[in-house]
Design an enzyme around this catalytic site. Structure first.
Site, PDB file in Angstrom:
ATOM      1  N   LYS A 139      17.463   3.633   0.968  1.00  0.00           N
ATOM      2  CA  LYS A 139      18.411   3.684   2.100  1.00  0.00           C
ATOM      3  C   LYS A 139      19.653   2.912   1.679  1.00  0.00           C
ATOM      4  O   LYS A 139      19.720   1.697   1.859  1.00  0.00           O
ATOM      5  CB  LYS A 139      17.806   2.996   3.325  1.00  0.00           C
ATOM      6  CG  LYS A 139      16.537   3.608   3.871  1.00  0.00           C
ATOM      7  CD  LYS A 139      16.070   2.786   5.080  1.00  0.00           C
ATOM      8  CE  LYS A 139      14.691   3.160   5.538  1.00  0.00           C
ATOM      9  NZ  LYS A 139      14.157   2.189   6.534  1.00  0.00           N
TER      10      LYS A 139
ATOM     11  N   ARG B 244       0.506   6.646   7.422  1.00  0.00           N
ATOM     12  CA  ARG B 244       0.545   6.749   5.957  1.00  0.00           C
ATOM     13  C   ARG B 244       0.024   8.111   5.495  1.00  0.00           C
ATOM     14  O   ARG B 244       0.427   8.608   4.457  1.00  0.00           O
ATOM     15  CB  ARG B 244      -0.316   5.652   5.308  1.00  0.00           C
ATOM     16  CG  ARG B 244       0.210   4.246   5.481  1.00  0.00           C
ATOM     17  CD  ARG B 244      -0.540   3.299   4.543  1.00  0.00           C
ATOM     18  NE  ARG B 244      -0.404   1.897   4.918  1.00  0.00           N
ATOM     19  CZ  ARG B 244       0.596   1.109   4.551  1.00  0.00           C
ATOM     20  NH1 ARG B 244       1.579   1.587   3.816  1.00  0.00           N
ATOM     21  NH2 ARG B 244       0.636  -0.155   4.920  1.00  0.00           N
TER      22      ARG B 244
ATOM     23  N   ASP C 252      14.686  -0.533   0.909  1.00  0.00           N
ATOM     24  CA  ASP C 252      15.401  -0.691   2.174  1.00  0.00           C
ATOM     25  C   ASP C 252      16.481  -1.749   1.941  1.00  0.00           C
ATOM     26  O   ASP C 252      17.550  -1.439   1.428  1.00  0.00           O
ATOM     27  CB  ASP C 252      14.365  -1.071   3.244  1.00  0.00           C
ATOM     28  CG  ASP C 252      14.925  -1.127   4.643  1.00  0.00           C
ATOM     29  OD1 ASP C 252      16.116  -0.859   4.831  1.00  0.00           O
ATOM     30  OD2 ASP C 252      14.164  -1.445   5.576  1.00  0.00           O
TER      31      ASP C 252
ATOM     32  N   PHE D 133      14.160   4.179  10.419  1.00  0.00           N
ATOM     33  CA  PHE D 133      12.785   3.845  10.064  1.00  0.00           C
ATOM     34  C   PHE D 133      11.966   5.124   9.930  1.00  0.00           C
ATOM     35  O   PHE D 133      11.855   5.909  10.857  1.00  0.00           O
ATOM     36  CB  PHE D 133      12.160   2.907  11.096  1.00  0.00           C
ATOM     37  CG  PHE D 133      10.916   2.259  10.558  1.00  0.00           C
ATOM     38  CD1 PHE D 133      11.005   1.178   9.687  1.00  0.00           C
ATOM     39  CD2 PHE D 133       9.666   2.758  10.886  1.00  0.00           C
ATOM     40  CE1 PHE D 133       9.859   0.594   9.153  1.00  0.00           C
ATOM     41  CE2 PHE D 133       8.519   2.185  10.351  1.00  0.00           C
ATOM     42  CZ  PHE D 133       8.615   1.096   9.492  1.00  0.00           C
ATOM     43  N   VAL D 134      11.409   5.316   8.735  1.00  0.00           N
ATOM     44  CA  VAL D 134      10.673   6.547   8.455  1.00  0.00           C
ATOM     45  C   VAL D 134       9.201   6.255   8.186  1.00  0.00           C
ATOM     46  O   VAL D 134       8.838   5.142   7.789  1.00  0.00           O
ATOM     47  CB  VAL D 134      11.280   7.310   7.249  1.00  0.00           C
ATOM     48  CG1 VAL D 134      12.692   7.772   7.562  1.00  0.00           C
ATOM     49  CG2 VAL D 134      11.276   6.448   5.990  1.00  0.00           C
TER      50      VAL D 134
ATOM     51  N   GLU E 270       7.489   2.478  -6.565  1.00  0.00           N
ATOM     52  CA  GLU E 270       7.657   1.973  -5.199  1.00  0.00           C
ATOM     53  C   GLU E 270       7.952   3.136  -4.250  1.00  0.00           C
ATOM     54  O   GLU E 270       8.475   4.171  -4.654  1.00  0.00           O
ATOM     55  CB  GLU E 270       8.779   0.915  -5.215  1.00  0.00           C
ATOM     56  CG  GLU E 270       9.102   0.238  -3.916  1.00  0.00           C
ATOM     57  CD  GLU E 270       7.961  -0.432  -3.157  1.00  0.00           C
ATOM     58  OE1 GLU E 270       6.922   0.209  -2.963  1.00  0.00           O
ATOM     59  OE2 GLU E 270       8.162  -1.570  -2.715  1.00  0.00           O
ATOM     60  N   ASP E 271       7.566   2.967  -3.019  1.00  0.00           N
ATOM     61  CA  ASP E 271       7.799   4.003  -2.020  1.00  0.00           C
ATOM     62  C   ASP E 271       9.263   4.040  -1.606  1.00  0.00           C
ATOM     63  O   ASP E 271       9.922   5.070  -1.698  1.00  0.00           O
ATOM     64  CB  ASP E 271       6.880   3.809  -0.794  1.00  0.00           C
ATOM     65  CG  ASP E 271       6.882   2.376  -0.255  1.00  0.00           C
ATOM     66  OD1 ASP E 271       7.657   1.520  -0.752  1.00  0.00           O
ATOM     67  OD2 ASP E 271       6.104   2.096   0.667  1.00  0.00           O
TER      68      ASP E 271
ATOM     69  N   LYS F 185       0.821  -1.188   0.000  1.00  0.00           N
ATOM     70  CA  LYS F 185       0.000   0.000   0.000  1.00  0.00           C
ATOM     71  C   LYS F 185       0.860   1.244   0.000  1.00  0.00           C
ATOM     72  O   LYS F 185       0.396   2.344  -0.250  1.00  0.00           O
ATOM     73  CB  LYS F 185      -0.889   0.024   1.261  1.00  0.00           C
ATOM     74  CG  LYS F 185      -1.733  -1.197   1.434  1.00  0.00           C
ATOM     75  CD  LYS F 185      -2.343  -1.220   2.851  1.00  0.00           C
ATOM     76  CE  LYS F 185      -2.665  -2.625   3.230  1.00  0.00           C
ATOM     77  NZ  LYS F 185      -2.945  -2.768   4.663  1.00  0.00           N
ATOM     78  N   GLY F 186       2.146   1.061   0.294  1.00  0.00           N
ATOM     79  CA  GLY F 186       3.030   2.203   0.514  1.00  0.00           C
ATOM     80  C   GLY F 186       3.148   3.158  -0.659  1.00  0.00           C
ATOM     81  O   GLY F 186       3.369   4.351  -0.482  1.00  0.00           O
TER      82      GLY F 186
ATOM     83  N   ASP G 193       4.247   3.399   6.408  1.00  0.00           N
ATOM     84  CA  ASP G 193       3.546   3.179   7.671  1.00  0.00           C
ATOM     85  C   ASP G 193       4.431   2.548   8.737  1.00  0.00           C
ATOM     86  O   ASP G 193       5.489   1.981   8.463  1.00  0.00           O
ATOM     87  CB  ASP G 193       2.374   2.223   7.450  1.00  0.00           C
ATOM     88  CG  ASP G 193       2.845   0.771   7.236  1.00  0.00           C
ATOM     89  OD1 ASP G 193       3.716   0.561   6.351  1.00  0.00           O
ATOM     90  OD2 ASP G 193       2.390  -0.131   7.953  1.00  0.00           O
TER      91      ASP G 193
HETATM   92  P1  IMP Z   1      12.909  -4.081   1.426  1.00  0.00           P
HETATM   93  O1  IMP Z   1      12.458  -5.397   0.877  1.00  0.00           O
HETATM   94  O2  IMP Z   1      13.729  -4.249   2.677  1.00  0.00           O
HETATM   95  O3  IMP Z   1      13.604  -3.211   0.408  1.00  0.00           O
HETATM   96  O4  IMP Z   1      11.629  -3.349   1.962  1.00  0.00           O
HETATM   97  C1  IMP Z   1      10.739  -2.767   1.120  1.00  0.00           C
HETATM   98  C2  IMP Z   1       9.433  -2.447   1.806  1.00  0.00           C
HETATM   99  O5  IMP Z   1       9.528  -2.373   3.223  1.00  0.00           O
HETATM  100  C3  IMP Z   1       8.981  -1.083   1.366  1.00  0.00           C
HETATM  101  O6  IMP Z   1       8.214  -1.171   0.198  1.00  0.00           O
HETATM  102  C4  IMP Z   1       8.200  -0.585   2.547  1.00  0.00           C
HETATM  103  O7  IMP Z   1       6.866  -1.005   2.448  1.00  0.00           O
HETATM  104  C5  IMP Z   1       8.844  -1.246   3.735  1.00  0.00           C
HETATM  105  N1  IMP Z   1       9.803  -0.338   4.395  1.00  0.00           N
HETATM  106  C6  IMP Z   1      11.151  -0.343   4.290  1.00  0.00           C
HETATM  107  N2  IMP Z   1      11.720   0.631   5.013  1.00  0.00           N
HETATM  108  C7  IMP Z   1      10.686   1.295   5.593  1.00  0.00           C
HETATM  109  C8  IMP Z   1      10.624   2.445   6.469  1.00  0.00           C
HETATM  110  O8  IMP Z   1      11.626   3.075   6.860  1.00  0.00           O
HETATM  111  N3  IMP Z   1       9.378   2.821   6.839  1.00  0.00           N
HETATM  112  C9  IMP Z   1       8.238   2.194   6.428  1.00  0.00           C
HETATM  113  N4  IMP Z   1       8.256   1.128   5.614  1.00  0.00           N
HETATM  114  C10 IMP Z   1       9.471   0.682   5.200  1.00  0.00           C
HETATM  115 MG    MG Z   2       6.082  -1.014   0.193  1.00  0.00          MG
END
Ligand code: IMP
Ligand code: MG
Length: 183
Positions: free
Chosen positions: A135, A169, A107, A156-157, A103-104, A47-48, A163
């Protein structure tokens, strides 16, 4: 929701709503130039990415189509599990389409790296990624991102679609969540 209304839950504001809008306009101009003469299918990751999709799509001047996927890589916590599940698949057939994943945040990169492989296997003409935040210090896998908004510290943001346990959100800006909220 404005940051000043939930001050106690937040540390510093990293990026304001105005800065986000300016950046999306900049990215939209690049996307328009790169895709000239080709139809874009924007694929938002629920949903991000809802806010990014809404603002980026309206900023783009040509016609675009939009579709959505929901995947889960997180529980209610703040750490990526690396396990990706499809909760909602696309409605569209990707054969021959120019897909731009919206994508939002990136990470660890695990979610997008998996999604990129998944969508590329469906016969699209091209698959690229547009992510508003990244990040760099949290990367576990390198993801080839064509359009990136902001590189941010490994904290963590929340806000602008991001969210913690489904809240924040609707915060306009993006801010670092105060650790007392989740620990
Ligand atoms: P990744 O697989 O670790 O790259 O994580 C991706 C997903 O984790 C993103 O699409 C977000 O939904 C969530 N996410 C990662 N970092 C944050 C954060 O700092 N705040 C909120 N959601 C996050
Ligand atoms: Mg996401």
């Amino acid at each position: 929701m404005d940051a000043r209304e939930i001050e106690a839950d937040l540390n510093e504001t990293l990026v304001t709503e105005a800065e986000i809008h300016a950046k999306l306009a900049e990215l939209a101009r690049r996307i328009e130039a790169d895709y000239e003469g080709r139809d874009i299918l924007l694929v938002g990751v629920l949903k991000g990415a809802v806010m990014v999709m809404a603002d980026l799509a309206r900023e783009l001047r040509p016609h675009v189509t939009m579709d959505w996927m929901a995947v889960s890589s997180y529980g209610a916590g703040t750490q990526s599990s690396g396990v990706v599940r499809i909760l909602k698949d696309l409605d569209s057939d990707l054969t021959g389409r120019h897909v731009l994943i919206v994508e939002d945040i990136i990470d660890s990169g695990l979610t997008l790296s998996w999604l990129l492989g998944n969508l590329r296997s469906r016969g699209a003409a091209s698959v690229e990624i547009c992510a508003l935040f990244r990040k760099p210090d949290a990367a576990k896998v390198e993801v080839p991102v064509r359009y990136i908004g902001f590189d941010i510290p490994n904290k963590f943001v929340v806000g602008y679609g991001l969210d913690y346990a489904e809240r924040y959100r609707n915060l306009r800006d993006v801010a670092v969540l105060a650790p007392h909220v989740y620990s």
